[in-house]
Design a protein around this motif. Structure first.
Motif, PDB file in Angstrom:
ATOM      1  N   PRO A  76       0.800  -1.232   0.000  1.00 46.15           N
ATOM      2  CA  PRO A  76       0.000   0.000   0.000  1.00 46.15           C
ATOM      3  C   PRO A  76       0.834   1.284   0.000  1.00 46.15           C
ATOM      4  CG  PRO A  76      -0.824  -1.543   1.645  1.00 46.15           C
ATOM      5  CD  PRO A  76       0.462  -2.104   1.120  1.00 46.15           C
ATOM      6  N   PHE A  77       2.093   1.187   0.383  1.00 47.42           N
ATOM      7  CA  PHE A  77       2.974   2.353   0.451  1.00 47.42           C
ATOM      8  C   PHE A  77       3.892   2.463  -0.769  1.00 47.42           C
ATOM      9  CE2 PHE A  77       2.236   0.600   4.706  1.00 47.42           C
ATOM     10  CZ  PHE A  77       1.434   1.612   5.222  1.00 47.42           C
ATOM     11  N   GLY A  78       3.738   1.525  -1.706  1.00 45.44           N
ATOM     12  CA  GLY A  78       4.584   1.530  -2.894  1.00 45.44           C
ATOM     13  C   GLY A  78       6.011   1.112  -2.606  1.00 45.44           C
ATOM     14  N   LEU A  79       6.194   0.304  -1.550  1.00 51.32           N
ATOM     15  CA  LEU A  79       7.530  -0.149  -1.150  1.00 51.32           C
ATOM     16  C   LEU A  79       7.628  -1.662  -1.229  1.00 51.32           C
ATOM     17  CD1 LEU A  79       8.054   2.042   2.043  1.00 51.32           C
ATOM     18  CD2 LEU A  79       9.111   2.393  -0.192  1.00 51.32           C
ATOM     19  N   TYR A  80       8.863  -2.137  -1.337  1.00 51.96           N
ATOM     20  CA  TYR A  80       9.162  -3.566  -1.293  1.00 51.96           C
ATOM     21  C   TYR A  80      10.157  -3.821  -0.169  1.00 51.96           C
ATOM     22  CZ  TYR A  80       6.906  -3.915  -5.823  1.00 51.96           C
ATOM     23  OH  TYR A  80       5.983  -3.864  -6.835  1.00 51.96           O
ATOM     24  N   SER A  81      10.347  -5.071   0.156  1.00 53.83           N
ATOM     25  CA  SER A  81      11.211  -5.440   1.279  1.00 53.83           C
ATOM     26  C   SER A  81      12.636  -4.920   1.121  1.00 53.83           C
ATOM     27  CB  SER A  81      11.217  -6.960   1.483  1.00 53.83           C
ATOM     28  OG  SER A  81      11.716  -7.616   0.336  1.00 53.83           O
ATOM     29  N   ALA A  82      13.172  -4.936  -0.087  1.00 56.52           N
ATOM     30  CA  ALA A  82      14.538  -4.438  -0.305  1.00 56.52           C
ATOM     31  C   ALA A  82      14.629  -2.955   0.028  1.00 56.52           C
ATOM     32  CB  ALA A  82      14.980  -4.686  -1.742  1.00 56.52           C
ATOM     33  N   GLN A  83      13.602  -2.207  -0.361  1.00 60.56           N
ATOM     34  CA  GLN A  83      13.581  -0.779  -0.054  1.00 60.56           C
ATOM     35  C   GLN A  83      13.430  -0.561   1.450  1.00 60.56           C
ATOM     36  OE1 GLN A  83      10.352  -0.420  -2.861  1.00 60.56           O
ATOM     37  NE2 GLN A  83      11.435   1.266  -3.864  1.00 60.56           N
ATOM     38  N   TRP A  84      12.557  -1.346   2.078  1.00 59.68           N
ATOM     39  CA  TRP A  84      12.363  -1.229   3.519  1.00 59.68           C
ATOM     40  C   TRP A  84      13.680  -1.484   4.251  1.00 59.68           C
ATOM     41  CZ3 TRP A  84      10.197   0.762   7.473  1.00 59.68           C
ATOM     42  CH2 TRP A  84      10.382   0.201   8.740  1.00 59.68           C
ATOM     43  N   SER A  85      14.442  -2.471   3.806  1.00 57.80           N
ATOM     44  CA  SER A  85      15.724  -2.780   4.450  1.00 57.80           C
ATOM     45  C   SER A  85      16.646  -1.567   4.429  1.00 57.80           C
ATOM     46  CB  SER A  85      16.417  -3.948   3.752  1.00 57.80           C
ATOM     47  OG  SER A  85      15.671  -5.124   3.911  1.00 57.80           O
TER      48      SER A  85
ATOM     49  N   LEU B 294      18.186   9.598   4.474  1.00 55.48           N
ATOM     50  CA  LEU B 294      16.745   9.745   4.370  1.00 55.48           C
ATOM     51  C   LEU B 294      16.382  11.205   4.130  1.00 55.48           C
ATOM     52  CD1 LEU B 294      15.505   7.553   7.381  1.00 55.48           C
ATOM     53  CD2 LEU B 294      15.632   6.911   4.968  1.00 55.48           C
ATOM     54  N   THR B 295      15.324  11.415   3.368  1.00 58.78           N
ATOM     55  CA  THR B 295      14.784  12.760   3.184  1.00 58.78           C
ATOM     56  C   THR B 295      13.818  13.062   4.327  1.00 58.78           C
ATOM     57  OG1 THR B 295      12.910  11.963   1.894  1.00 58.78           O
ATOM     58  CG2 THR B 295      14.921  12.584   0.663  1.00 58.78           C
ATOM     59  N   GLU B 296      13.411  14.304   4.432  1.00 61.66           N
ATOM     60  CA  GLU B 296      12.425  14.684   5.451  1.00 61.66           C
ATOM     61  C   GLU B 296      11.126  13.910   5.249  1.00 61.66           C
ATOM     62  OE1 GLU B 296      11.900  18.936   5.862  1.00 61.66           O
ATOM     63  OE2 GLU B 296      14.068  19.251   5.724  1.00 61.66           O
ATOM     64  N   GLU B 297      10.752  13.692   3.987  1.00 61.72           N
ATOM     65  CA  GLU B 297       9.538  12.934   3.671  1.00 61.72           C
ATOM     66  C   GLU B 297       9.629  11.522   4.242  1.00 61.72           C
ATOM     67  OE1 GLU B 297       5.782  11.992   2.053  1.00 61.72           O
ATOM     68  OE2 GLU B 297       6.737  13.910   2.408  1.00 61.72           O
TER      69      GLU B 297
ATOM     70  N   PRO C  74       7.393   6.185  10.594  1.00 65.59           N
ATOM     71  CA  PRO C  74       6.571   5.534  11.628  1.00 65.59           C
ATOM     72  C   PRO C  74       5.364   4.777  11.061  1.00 65.59           C
ATOM     73  CG  PRO C  74       7.122   7.775  12.280  1.00 65.59           C
ATOM     74  CD  PRO C  74       7.553   7.618  10.847  1.00 65.59           C
ATOM     75  N   ILE C  75       4.808   5.255   9.969  1.00 67.26           N
ATOM     76  CA  ILE C  75       3.662   4.578   9.342  1.00 67.26           C
ATOM     77  C   ILE C  75       4.117   3.253   8.728  1.00 67.26           C
ATOM     78  CG2 ILE C  75       1.906   4.772   7.516  1.00 67.26           C
ATOM     79  CD1 ILE C  75       2.151   7.886   7.988  1.00 67.26           C
ATOM     80  N   TRP C  76       5.235   3.298   8.013  1.00 63.62           N
ATOM     81  CA  TRP C  76       5.785   2.074   7.419  1.00 63.62           C
ATOM     82  C   TRP C  76       6.171   1.082   8.512  1.00 63.62           C
ATOM     83  CZ3 TRP C  76       9.831   5.468   4.550  1.00 63.62           C
ATOM     84  CH2 TRP C  76       9.212   6.194   3.533  1.00 63.62           C
ATOM     85  N   GLU C  77       6.817   1.608   9.554  1.00 65.66           N
ATOM     86  CA  GLU C  77       7.276   0.739  10.636  1.00 65.66           C
ATOM     87  C   GLU C  77       6.097   0.055  11.326  1.00 65.66           C
ATOM     88  OE1 GLU C  77      10.681   1.008  14.004  1.00 65.66           O
ATOM     89  OE2 GLU C  77       9.246   2.670  13.979  1.00 65.66           O
ATOM     90  N   GLN C  78       5.001   0.766  11.490  1.00 63.37           N
ATOM     91  CA  GLN C  78       3.809   0.178  12.100  1.00 63.37           C
ATOM     92  C   GLN C  78       3.282  -0.981  11.250  1.00 63.37           C
ATOM     93  OE1 GLN C  78       2.470   0.792  15.104  1.00 63.37           O
ATOM     94  NE2 GLN C  78       0.999  -0.842  14.736  1.00 63.37           N
ATOM     95  N   ALA C  79       3.246  -0.804   9.941  1.00 63.02           N
ATOM     96  CA  ALA C  79       2.789  -1.868   9.039  1.00 63.02           C
ATOM     97  C   ALA C  79       3.713  -3.090   9.139  1.00 63.02           C
ATOM     98  CB  ALA C  79       2.724  -1.362   7.605  1.00 63.02           C
ATOM     99  N   VAL C  80       5.002  -2.840   9.214  1.00 64.50           N
ATOM    100  CA  VAL C  80       5.975  -3.937   9.330  1.00 64.50           C
ATOM    101  C   VAL C  80       5.807  -4.649  10.674  1.00 64.50           C
ATOM    102  CG1 VAL C  80       8.437  -4.499   9.481  1.00 64.50           C
ATOM    103  CG2 VAL C  80       7.628  -2.928   7.719  1.00 64.50           C
ATOM    104  N   MET C  81       5.638  -3.888  11.738  1.00 62.42           N
ATOM    105  CA  MET C  81       5.465  -4.499  13.068  1.00 62.42           C
ATOM    106  C   MET C  81       4.189  -5.345  13.114  1.00 62.42           C
ATOM    107  SD  MET C  81       7.060  -1.735  15.812  1.00 62.42           S
ATOM    108  CE  MET C  81       5.516  -0.927  16.005  1.00 62.42           C
ATOM    109  N   GLU C  82       3.120  -4.863  12.515  1.00 60.71           N
ATOM    110  CA  GLU C  82       1.879  -5.644  12.479  1.00 60.71           C
ATOM    111  C   GLU C  82       2.069  -6.932  11.690  1.00 60.71           C
ATOM    112  OE1 GLU C  82      -1.214  -3.028  11.057  1.00 60.71           O
ATOM    113  OE2 GLU C  82      -1.028  -1.728  12.833  1.00 60.71           O
TER     114      GLU C  82
END
Length: 137
Positions: free
Chosen positions: A27-36, A91-94, A100-108
């Motif tokens: 939903p965030f347009g990210l993949y695991s490699a990007q998250w890493s 990381l950019t400011e964005e 925190p939103i991405w991290e919450q999805a990963v933690m869930e």
């Protein structure tokens, strides 16, 4: 269990975990490699592309592609180093705002994957992985 079965099962588990993480990040347009990459930069701060590759055990070409995607998305920027070939990634400011939103999805996602694994087994698995990783490094 034979060595072959152990490694085959680990590989299958790794692929399944990656697929589940990709589903959570989609939903965030990210993949695991990007998250890493995002997670490491959030945790460790600005690193060179080489340092990121070495830390994540990813070869240079796929790391370059991942970073280029993150640059296009506006989540990381490349800052030239002293050497022309050296680029610091940060990381950019964005990305800091969205993290925190991405991290919450990963933690869930992680919690759902661990829900049937008792806490003692989780701790034992973490210990075994840490020992094994130290032996490989």
């Amino acid at each position: 269990m034979t060595n072959h079965a152990l490694f085959h099962t680990l590989h299958q588990l790794s692929r399944q975990l990656t697929n589940k993480l990709n589903e959570a990040l989609k939903p965030f347009g990210l993949y695991s490699a990007q998250w890493s990459v995002l997670f490491v930069l959030h945790t460790k701060g600005s690193l060179t592309q080489k340092e990121l590759s070495e830390y994540l055990f990813v070869e240079a070409p796929p790391m370059t592609r991942t970073i280029q995607r993150l640059v296009k998305q506006g989540y990381v920027r490349q800052i030239p180093g002293k050497d022309k070939r050296e680029k610091f990634i940060q990381l950019t400011e964005e990305a800091v705002k969205e993290f925190p939103i991405w991290e919450q999805a990963v933690m869930e996602c992680n919690q759902a994957l661990l829900k049937n694994l008792p806490e003692t087994s989780q701790q034992e698995l973490l210990t075994l992985q840490s020992i094994w990783l130290k032996q490989l490094l």
